[in-house]
Design a protein around this motif. Sequence first.
Motif, PDB file in Angstrom:
ATOM      1  N   HIS A 131       2.458  85.796  38.214  1.00 35.57           N
ATOM      2  CA  HIS A 131       3.565  86.101  39.177  1.00 35.57           C
ATOM      3  C   HIS A 131       4.946  86.896  38.489  1.00 35.57           C
ATOM      4  O   HIS A 131       5.511  87.744  39.333  1.00 35.57           O
ATOM      5  N   LEU A 132       5.091  86.506  37.354  1.00 29.84           N
ATOM      6  CA  LEU A 132       6.149  86.935  36.713  1.00 29.84           C
ATOM      7  C   LEU A 132       6.242  88.513  36.290  1.00 29.84           C
ATOM      8  O   LEU A 132       7.008  89.385  36.511  1.00 29.84           O
ATOM      9  N   ARG A 133       4.866  88.839  36.006  1.00 24.44           N
ATOM     10  CA  ARG A 133       4.496  90.229  36.007  1.00 24.44           C
ATOM     11  C   ARG A 133       4.650  91.117  37.132  1.00 24.44           C
ATOM     12  O   ARG A 133       5.079  92.152  37.055  1.00 24.44           O
ATOM     13  N   ALA A 152       7.407  82.205  43.121  1.00 29.12           N
ATOM     14  CA  ALA A 152       6.226  81.814  42.913  1.00 29.12           C
ATOM     15  C   ALA A 152       5.676  81.536  41.649  1.00 29.12           C
ATOM     16  O   ALA A 152       5.130  80.461  41.526  1.00 29.12           O
ATOM     17  N   ALA A 153       6.305  82.077  40.606  1.00 22.84           N
ATOM     18  CA  ALA A 153       6.144  81.480  39.261  1.00 22.84           C
ATOM     19  C   ALA A 153       6.655  80.199  38.860  1.00 22.84           C
ATOM     20  O   ALA A 153       5.916  79.384  38.322  1.00 22.84           O
ATOM     21  N   ARG A 188      11.199  81.162  31.609  1.00 21.52           N
ATOM     22  CA  ARG A 188      11.460  82.377  32.105  1.00 21.52           C
ATOM     23  C   ARG A 188      11.738  82.624  33.625  1.00 21.52           C
ATOM     24  O   ARG A 188      12.781  83.336  34.132  1.00 21.52           O
ATOM     25  N   ALA A 189      10.888  81.782  34.287  1.00 21.70           N
ATOM     26  CA  ALA A 189      10.901  81.917  35.858  1.00 21.70           C
ATOM     27  C   ALA A 189      12.276  81.240  36.179  1.00 21.70           C
ATOM     28  O   ALA A 189      13.068  81.850  37.076  1.00 21.70           O
ATOM     29  N   HIS A 190      12.710  79.919  35.745  1.00 25.78           N
ATOM     30  CA  HIS A 190      13.847  79.441  36.008  1.00 25.78           C
ATOM     31  C   HIS A 190      15.023  80.152  35.946  1.00 25.78           C
ATOM     32  O   HIS A 190      15.792  80.227  36.779  1.00 25.78           O
TER      33      HIS A 190
END
Length: 951
Positions: free
Chosen positions: A708-710, A716-717, A746-748
């Motif tokens: 999701h991050l990519r 979503a991540a 990283r997502a946060h």
Amino acid sequence: MPRDTRSSPADVFVGRDVELDAVARALRDSPAVVLVEGEAGVGKTRLVRELLGHRAVAGRTVLLGRCQPLRAPLPYGPVVDALRHLREVVGTGSLPPITGALHPLLPELASLLPEPLPGVDAGSERHRVFRAVRELLAVPGRAVLVLEDVHWADEGTHELLRFLACPPREVSLVLTCRREDFLPPTHLADLVLRLTPLNAGHVRELACALLRVPDVPEDVAAELHRRTAGIPFAVEEVLREVRDGAVDLDSLRPGPPDRVHVPVLLRDTMADHLARLGPAVTRVVQAAAVLDVPAAEDVLTAVADLPVREAADALVKALRTGVLHEVSPGRYAMRHPLARQAAYAPLPGPRRRSLHERAAAALVALPDPPLVQLAHHHRRAGNPAAWVGSTAAASEHAALVGDTALAVQLLEDALADPDLPRAAKDSFAVRLGKLALQSVVRDHTVRRLREVLADRGMSRTARGEVRLNLGILLINQVGSTAAGRAEIERAVPDLSRRPALAARGMAALSLPCFGPGPVAEHLRWLDEAERVVAGSRDAELVAAVRANRVSTLMQIADPSAWDMVAALPAHAGSVRVRRQLTRTYHNLADAATWTGHYDRALEFLDRGRHMVADSDVPYLSLLSDGTRLRLNAATGRWDGLEDDARRFVEQAGDMAFLAVDAWLALGWLALDRGDATAAARWFGTALAVAPDNVPAVVSAMAGRAAAHLRRGEPAAACHEAERAVARVRRKDNWVWAAEVAWPLVRAHVRAGRVAEAAAFTDGFAEGIAGRDAPLAAAGLELCRGELADTPEEAAHRFHAAARRFAVLPRPHAAAVADELSARHCDRAGDRATAADRVAAAISAYRDLGLAHDVRRGERAWRAYRGGVRPGRRGYGQALSPREREVAALVGRGLTNREIAEALFLSRRTVDNHVAHAMRKLGIASRTALRGVGQSSTANASTSTSTSGSNR
């Protein structure tokens, strides 16, 4: 029109020219594997017979084997039967030494085979036999191995056929099977030919050939096609009466709706045909139908209860009329299973029992009674005591010779029989549970054990033991952890009189990787198991509990696990203890892979591989192969990984949850290669097949979060990563958060939830404190780099992560961390360090074959260095600085692993430097390189000293 209109059905070949040509074309390009599928009676054997006379097979050695429905417990039986035909081809002293492994299977060739090989463990012996079969097949040169009815083959033969899917260069395989009885591995075949029933035109053509007439009326042909559904064998049986003059052709014209199914029609046809042949022939044919396998003349005579001369005359007549045929020299049987049914079904009950009684008596008098057939005949004869005894003996013998699948099948069939005596039901159920743990389990085995447990008449102790084995089975081989744990928890109270078995159950509940409860709950079960076995003389039980103790400690990265690993015995006193030791090493390899001890995981896998064969537990081999796939994905051993993973999924078959490692390997490989869409798909499959395997679930969710991050989907991540962390929190084993920690942080951060990211990182650090989990430690550095307040701190943290990943080694993660460190060095104004670190990342990407990442890194490097393209400086035949450095450390006596740790390089990179240095220096041994390294060290020391004095 058919190629031959002679009256014998065996000589008629209709409607299969296209299929024959297709097989012939495939065989011209040896080696080839051809699979001919089709229902009973559709003409598979007839096609093969025609093929063997085709010019495409001319000049080749033909080896023919056939599988039987009531097979004896002889592993690889049909292949062995085919190989016996090589006696006339093989010359003395011409066989490769490996074929000596075939002495136990081919005593007929003993004088031609090399000396028997020294004994090895069961798994190695099985592989050696496979290699020997392949070598023996290559001896005659151009050859065709034909195996018919492989749907009746045992599991061992199926494994051997998978091994032979790449046959010797001039050898081809032709296999026939019924798809409705067996799902063949079609992906291994060069040609899959599915025979379908004949159409109405071909039925008409076949009728003309069989009746030796130029034509038959169209309405007769249509009715014949309707009645027989186009099955050639059924057509032949229906027309036999017409050919023999018993009925008129007009009887086949359409009339009132035919209410008779084809098998019934064939039964009636067979009954009429036997009536015309006379009572003696009828008794011989009925004897053959009851025996159900090719039988010798004396056995047929005994079962038919005829005088020898009369039985011989009847057998000749049955052969001449095609009711029986000679399957192999001196062995006779019905022409087809449908024919056998047609002769057997009409027998009155008392007559059937009498025939089965005589069959059992005839077989028990043989020098080597076929136990499986004896059990069958005793059951049909209504002799329960003899049936139970023969079934038990047959199952024990099958397990003893390695045919566990047959042993399980015999017990399952007996337990499904409502007439099985009460006492036998308990013992058979317990035995089935034990055998199932040693084999590759199928769904029907689990169903049978559950049905047995539903029987309220079972004794409490037997019920407890069956529940225990079923629970372990559900956890280890089915992947139904919750159901398995529930069965074991219910089993423990029932085993109050069997404390050793109860302790096994407790130990099974102690592994943290399975089940939703916290680690503390698993440790309580483990403590109780150790209390029960304290002072026990049962070496296997003690080994089982010890195995789970060290496995549990390794799964939670407790440093004390290494002391227990060091204390593990190098050898086992018995096969059962060896099985537990094998399981220990496989569990340790799995746990070490999750925690990042990759080199130790490889050591454990190698130790387990040497032991698994003797333990003869197939699913342990699968576990080992799965862990190796995951390990290869992490450590950058990507060559052939996709193909290996897909083969593993096929090999896992019904045990889909065992394929979770393959799906995880495919997912991380796709993600590291930049294909986020494929990665998400593979991770989703991993979640679906193993929802109760906690570290696997966390890894799959971590991969999905990273995907999701990519794709630029931080929300979503966050959701996916939080689901994974929730599992970790419930389990209270934070070392399993190693792969999900950075994606979550990283997502946060990208979602603006920095405080939550920081709180998680603090909790993660606290959770892995005091744990020996290098992968988690590297992940923690990534998290701290993401949260760093300054570019300098971020660059330091990411570089620290890169060094930790390089030591593991996890080269792709190390490269990513180096690239991130370079970006932050650039932001801090240190462009020279940025260039060096991105250059290290580019080198790793290049080694991994990641062209896109290499190009991205090169763009960054040019920006850091003002437009010069990065590349490795050429040193020709001179050693590079790094090669000199590695050679010097070799000179000091360091191993490659120690050098990797000292220089923060991967083991594989050090291996490459050592190999390059030896090649450039023209030396062939490490000892010689050590001498060069010692000289280099001395020179460097002298140079330094001289420089100092000049200054």
